[in-house]
Design an enzyme around this catalytic site. Structure first.
Site, short mmCIF file in Angstrom:
data_model
loop_
_atom_site.label_atom_id
_atom_site.label_comp_id
_atom_site.label_asym_id
_atom_site.label_seq_id
_atom_site.Cartn_x
_atom_site.Cartn_y
_atom_site.Cartn_z
CE1 TYR A 208 -11.42 5.72 0.30
CE2 TYR A 208 -13.55 5.44 1.35
CZ TYR A 208 -12.19 5.22 1.33
OH TYR A 208 -11.59 4.52 2.34
CB CYS B 92 -17.80 -0.61 0.70
SG CYS B 92 -17.01 0.91 1.25
CG ASP B 93 -16.24 -0.12 6.42
OD1 ASP B 93 -15.80 0.46 5.42
OD2 ASP B 93 -15.53 -0.39 7.40
CG ASN C 118 -10.96 -1.82 -0.27
OD1 ASN C 118 -11.99 -1.68 -0.92
ND2 ASN C 118 -10.75 -1.23 0.90
CG HIS D 154 -14.24 3.34 -1.98
ND1 HIS D 154 -12.96 3.02 -1.61
CD2 HIS D 154 -15.04 2.85 -1.00
CE1 HIS D 154 -12.97 2.37 -0.45
NE2 HIS D 154 -14.23 2.25 -0.07
NE ARG E 225 -3.53 2.37 2.65
CZ ARG E 225 -4.50 2.54 3.55
NH1 ARG E 225 -4.78 1.58 4.42
NH2 ARG E 225 -5.19 3.66 3.60
NE ARG F 113 -5.55 6.03 7.09
CZ ARG F 113 -5.72 6.15 8.40
NH1 ARG F 113 -5.07 7.08 9.09
NH2 ARG F 113 -6.54 5.35 9.05
C1 G6P Z 1 -13.11 2.66 4.88
C2 G6P Z 1 -13.34 2.04 3.55
C3 G6P Z 1 -12.47 0.85 3.36
C4 G6P Z 1 -11.03 1.21 3.58
C5 G6P Z 1 -10.84 1.87 4.91
C6 G6P Z 1 -9.44 2.43 4.91
O1 G6P Z 1 -13.58 1.84 5.89
O2 G6P Z 1 -14.65 1.67 3.32
O3 G6P Z 1 -12.64 0.38 2.05
O4 G6P Z 1 -10.22 0.07 3.53
O5 G6P Z 1 -11.74 2.93 5.08
O6 G6P Z 1 -9.10 2.81 6.14
P1 G6P Z 1 -7.59 3.02 6.57
O7 G6P Z 1 -7.77 3.38 7.99
O8 G6P Z 1 -6.89 1.72 6.32
O9 G6P Z 1 -7.04 4.12 5.72
MN MN Z 2 -14.64 0.53 1.30
#
Ligand code: G6P
Ligand code: MN
Length: 437
Positions: free
Chosen positions: A261, A168-169, A146, A198, A91, A281
């Site tokens: 997003y 997706c949450d 993802n 997103h 990532r 991030r």
């Molecule tokens: C949200 C999105 C997810 C993503 C996450 C990233 O929950 O729906 O798709 O993976 O945020 O969060 P992070 O804390 O890893 O940047």
């Molecule tokens: Mn997501």
């Protein structure tokens, strides 16, 4: 009672998911939870905490870890997938390569998402095939992995009959903020929404049959989605920034409430300007969520002391369990899910994987028709869908040109020169993960 397999058992989200499962034991009884991962050491470390969660919440539930697919999936009823191919190290590469070339560096949006998509498609196909071979005939795979938009599109093409629901949450997390803004219970909120994962918009928000859209619109124009009650999952500075970035989007395009997003597409230059190309991030997560849990695990190994503050359940945990429960009872619920369009959003291709409201019951998922959408939104979605489709076809056909077309089509990318420079660097960084192009 059901058997649940968590794929990506070594994820820092696993303790929260297990806690969410067991907190519903009265209405959604589970006799066994299995954690499956290819990283045995990491999974065993996380399991130290999971075992405490099981002991505290439902000691009669059986829990074990495994790296063997047959043991993991045999007769399983629900498969919760949350894999991260290449982990945070990759990532970090996605985000930093993009930023080096002046483009948005993000895990699911822009070229970072395209790179992550090329890593994730085939490992997910393998998981689907193992599940098909071993799991209970009426199993469901609930997939968070993802980039969900690309994964959903690829899996629909490669394994059209798989019993998978892509989720997706983020919409749930945003709805939780709406509930805080409106001072109501999130369960009473019924959203109207359309888009891709997103990449979508709330077009109305109903609370007990009454539209509260105008209040939310005014709040979002003034403060984005920030409110007095901070979201427990999203209290970190970068998430506060994300929720705040809704404000300029709303000032410019006040018709609908955007998924956060969309900032990567509508505010791409600002995002690049604000980013630190040396600390993204991925670094924040490695130094934050990852470090907190693994430090706690190390302390636990030394002292035997467990505290539950080392992880959050959050929307991630509750949403997937709510959905699983809904698949087991009539009038299960209404959720935003990633499903095959087939006319639900008029004028978009039938085979697009769209994020829209659906009813969920033991018969599966039933889409709610959205109808026509205005030209601006349709145009944005068509461009993004074309981008994702080129990527999936590029992966399947091992085509450099198609993958380059995907990069060039992404709204975060300025020109095909920039697209090619990023793609060529990403090919090198992903040599152990991508299909050959
Ligand atoms: C949200 C999105 C997810 C993503 C996450 C990233 O929950 O729906 O798709 O993976 O945020 O969060 P992070 O804390 O890893 O940047
Ligand atoms: Mn997501």
């Amino acid at each position: 009672p059901k058997i649940i397999t968590i794929v990506g058992g070594g994820s820092t989200y696993t303790p929260g998911v297990v806690k969410a499962i067991l907190s519903k034991k009265d209405t959604f009884p589970v006799k066994e939870i299995r954690a499956y991962d290819i990283d045995e050491e990491r999974q065993n470390d996380v399991a130290i905490i999971v075992k405490e969660v099981v002991k505290a919440n439902c000691p009669e539930c059986n829990f074990f870890t495994t790296t063997d697919p047959e043991t993991a999936f045999k007769d399983s009823d629900f498969i919760f997938a949350q894999i991260r191919v290449g982990k945070y190290a990759m990532r970090e590469q996605d985000e930093k390569i993009a930023l080096k070339h002046g483009a948005v560096g993000q895990e699911t949006c822009g070229c970072g998402g395209l790179a992550y998509g090329l890593r994730t498609i085939y490992p997910m196909v393998e998981i689907l095939d193992m599940v098909e071979k071993y799991a209970a005939p009426n199993h469901w795979i609930l997939n968070y992995s993802n980039p969900a938009a690309i994964v959903a599109l690829a899996l629909k093409k490669l394994r059209p009959n798989a019993r998978i629901i892509n989720i997706c949450d983020m919409p749930v997390a945003i709805i939780n903020s709406f509930a805080d803004i409106l001072h109501c219970d999130p369960h009473d909120i019924k959203p109207d929404y359309f888009g891709l994962n997103h990449f979508g918009w709330f077009t109305d928000i109903w609370v007990n049959g009454e539209s509260r859209f105008e209040e939310l619109r005014q709040h979002a124009i003034a403060h984005g989605y920030l409110c007095d009650v901070p979201d427990e999952q999203h209290w970190e500075p970068s998430w506060v920034h994300t929720y705040g970035n809704v404000k300029p989007m709303m000032e410019r395009f006040p018709d609908y409430l955007p998924n956060t997003y969309l900032q990567y597409y509508l505010l791409s230059q600002d995002i690049v300007n604000d980013a630190n190309p040396d600390y993204t991030r991925a670094n924040e997560v490695m130094d934050g969520r990852e470090k907190t849990l693994f430090d706690a695990i190390r302390r636990y190994k030394e002292t035997g002391k467990y505290d539950d503050g080392m992880f959050v359940v959050g929307a991630h945990g509750t949403f997937i369990v709510d959905l699983a429960e809904s698949l087991c009872r009539e009038n299960g619920g209404r959720y935003l899910l990633i499903v095959k369009n087939e006319g639900a959003i008029a004028d978009l291709p039938d085979d697009a994987m769209v994020e829209i409201p659906c009813y969920v019951s033991p018969r599966g998922v039933e889409k709610i028709s959205v109808g026509h959408i205005p030209t601006f939104y349709k145009g944005m979605i068509e461009q993004q869908y074309a981008c994702e489709k080129c990527l999936v076809e590029g992966a399947i056909e091992n085509s450099y040109t198609k993958v380059l077309q995907a990069f060039a089509l992404n709204k975060t990318i300025k020109s095909s020169t920039q697209a090619k420079a990023i793609l060529d660097d990403m090919i090198i960084a992903n040599k152990d993960y991508w299909p050959e192009l």
